[in-house]
Design an enzyme around this catalytic site. Structure first.
Site, PDB file in Angstrom:
ATOM      1  N   GLY A  52      99.200  15.502  21.999  1.00 49.21           N
ATOM      2  CA  GLY A  52      99.222  16.160  20.707  1.00 49.21           C
ATOM      3  C   GLY A  52     100.612  16.011  20.132  1.00 49.21           C
ATOM      4  CD  GLU A  53     104.912  16.930  17.168  1.00 48.12           C
ATOM      5  OE1 GLU A  53     105.729  16.006  17.368  1.00 48.12           O
ATOM      6  OE2 GLU A  53     105.209  18.127  17.210  1.00 48.12           O
ATOM      7  CB  SER A  54     105.820  17.512  22.706  1.00 45.19           C
ATOM      8  OG  SER A  54     106.791  16.780  22.006  1.00 45.19           O
ATOM      9  CB  CYS A  84     100.511  11.824  25.471  1.00 45.36           C
ATOM     10  SG  CYS A  84     101.294  10.818  24.214  1.00 45.36           S
ATOM     11  NE  ARG A 113     108.767  14.675  20.365  1.00 43.58           N
ATOM     12  CZ  ARG A 113     108.931  15.013  19.088  1.00 43.58           C
ATOM     13  NH1 ARG A 113     110.112  15.366  18.636  1.00 43.58           N
ATOM     14  NH2 ARG A 113     107.918  14.975  18.260  1.00 43.58           N
ATOM     15  CB  ILE A 141      98.456   7.721  20.741  1.00 47.51           C
ATOM     16  CG1 ILE A 141      97.106   7.040  21.059  1.00 47.51           C
ATOM     17  CG2 ILE A 141      98.508   8.143  19.274  1.00 47.51           C
ATOM     18  CD1 ILE A 141      95.906   7.956  20.969  1.00 47.51           C
ATOM     19  NE  ARG A 142     102.093   9.874  16.429  1.00 47.62           N
ATOM     20  CZ  ARG A 142     100.792   9.772  16.158  1.00 47.62           C
ATOM     21  NH1 ARG A 142     100.307   8.636  15.703  1.00 47.62           N
ATOM     22  NH2 ARG A 142      99.999  10.780  16.331  1.00 47.62           N
ATOM     23  CG  HIS A 177      96.248   9.930  24.788  1.00 48.23           C
ATOM     24  ND1 HIS A 177      95.977  11.217  24.386  1.00 48.23           N
ATOM     25  CD2 HIS A 177      97.427   9.602  24.212  1.00 48.23           C
ATOM     26  CE1 HIS A 177      96.942  11.657  23.592  1.00 48.23           C
ATOM     27  NE2 HIS A 177      97.835  10.687  23.466  1.00 48.23           N
ATOM     28  CD  GLU A 179      93.219  12.315  26.475  1.00 47.71           C
ATOM     29  OE1 GLU A 179      93.791  11.819  27.465  1.00 47.71           O
ATOM     30  OE2 GLU A 179      93.796  12.509  25.381  1.00 47.71           O
TER      31      GLU A 179
HETATM   32  N1  GLN Z   1     104.826  11.725  19.969  1.00 46.81           N
HETATM   33  C1  GLN Z   1     104.170  12.939  20.347  1.00 46.81           C
HETATM   34  C2  GLN Z   1     105.215  14.016  20.670  1.00 46.81           C
HETATM   35  O1  GLN Z   1     106.353  13.759  20.725  1.00 46.81           O
HETATM   36  C3  GLN Z   1     103.259  12.737  21.534  1.00 46.81           C
HETATM   37  C4  GLN Z   1     102.112  11.855  21.137  1.00 46.81           C
HETATM   38  C5  GLN Z   1     100.834  12.133  21.866  1.00 46.81           C
HETATM   39  O2  GLN Z   1     100.676  13.107  22.593  1.00 46.81           O
HETATM   40  N2  GLN Z   1      99.880  11.277  21.616  1.00 46.81           N
HETATM   41  O3  GLN Z   1     104.864  15.137  20.868  1.00 46.81           O
END
Ligand code: GLN
Length: 208
Positions: A52-54, A84, A113, A141-142, A177, A179
């Site tokens: 997600g977004e940390s 992630c 990150r 993913i990112r 990921h 999942e």
């Molecule tokens: N770039 C996101 C972060 O820094 C992590 C990306 C992800 O969980 N797919 O939180």
């Protein structure tokens, strides 16, 4: 290992990609539950911290008073899988993070990150994983890049030379990921860690 035990595994559901983890765990026979409050952790044998977004997740952990209960959960030895953004939360140190971002320091890794750069924001690649016969289709993913590992960290898979799946005692962390892949082997590996922890707990209770 006792195959007949149905492990109860929580998935932190404050934000991000939690439902695919719940579905995947249920599909392999795990009793999967969403976790939003400290009390939700009580009956669990293991926990998944999803992607997600940390920084957002870090804020929400504070809002929901989950930081101390989460640290306790991990310190007593219950297995945790971080993927992630979830891996970022577990790290010892976060590079390119926000200065007040929480690092639970449950795994001896230094992560950057978005460390795989903008031009390759998202990609899929087959990785060799220790203990798995065929390569695993890893979706990034990112994704955070693991830049350092401490001596206690076992590297289970690499991509371009950098660790992407690591284990330190009861903590399993992936920069990708699992999942989202059409492959349940990493979740099975984690469910086995949880079953082993349940068995070891039983043994130490009997000895007591
Ligand atoms: N770039 C996101 C972060 O820094 C992590 C990306 C992800 O969980 N797919 O939180």
């Amino acid at each position: 290992m006792n195959e007949s035990v149905t492990p109860k595994i929580g998935v932190l559901a404050l934000q991000g990609a939690f439902s695919a983890h719940v579905d995947r765990l249920r599909a392999i026979g795990v009793d999967a539950r969403v976790v939003r409050l400290p009390a939700d952790l009580e009956a669990l044998d293991g926990l998944v911290l999803p992607g997600g977004e940390s920084t957002t997740m870090s804020n929400l952990l504070g809002t929901f008073d989950l930081v101390a209960p989460l640290r306790r959960f991990i310190t007593v030895g219950r297995p945790v899988l971080g993927t992630c953004a979830g891996m970022i939360l577990l790290a010892e140190k976060i590079l390119d993070g926000r200065s007040d971002q929480i690092a639970l320091a449950s795994c001896g890794i230094v992560v950057r990150r978005n460390g795989y750069g903008r031009q390759v924001d998202s990609f899929e690649t087959a990785i060799d994983v220790t203990g798995l016969t065929d390569p695993f289709p890893a979706i990034f993913i990112r994704a955070p890049r693991i830049e350092q590992t401490s001596d206690d960290v076992e590297v289970l898979a690499r991509h371009d030379g950098d660790p992407v799946l690591v284990r330190e005692a009861n903590v399993l962390a992936a920069s990708f990921h699992p999942e989202l892949a059409n492959d349940d082997r990493i979740h099975r590996l984690f469910a086995d860690m949880v079953r082993d922890a349940i068995d070891n707990d039983k043994i130490s209770n009997e000895v007591r």
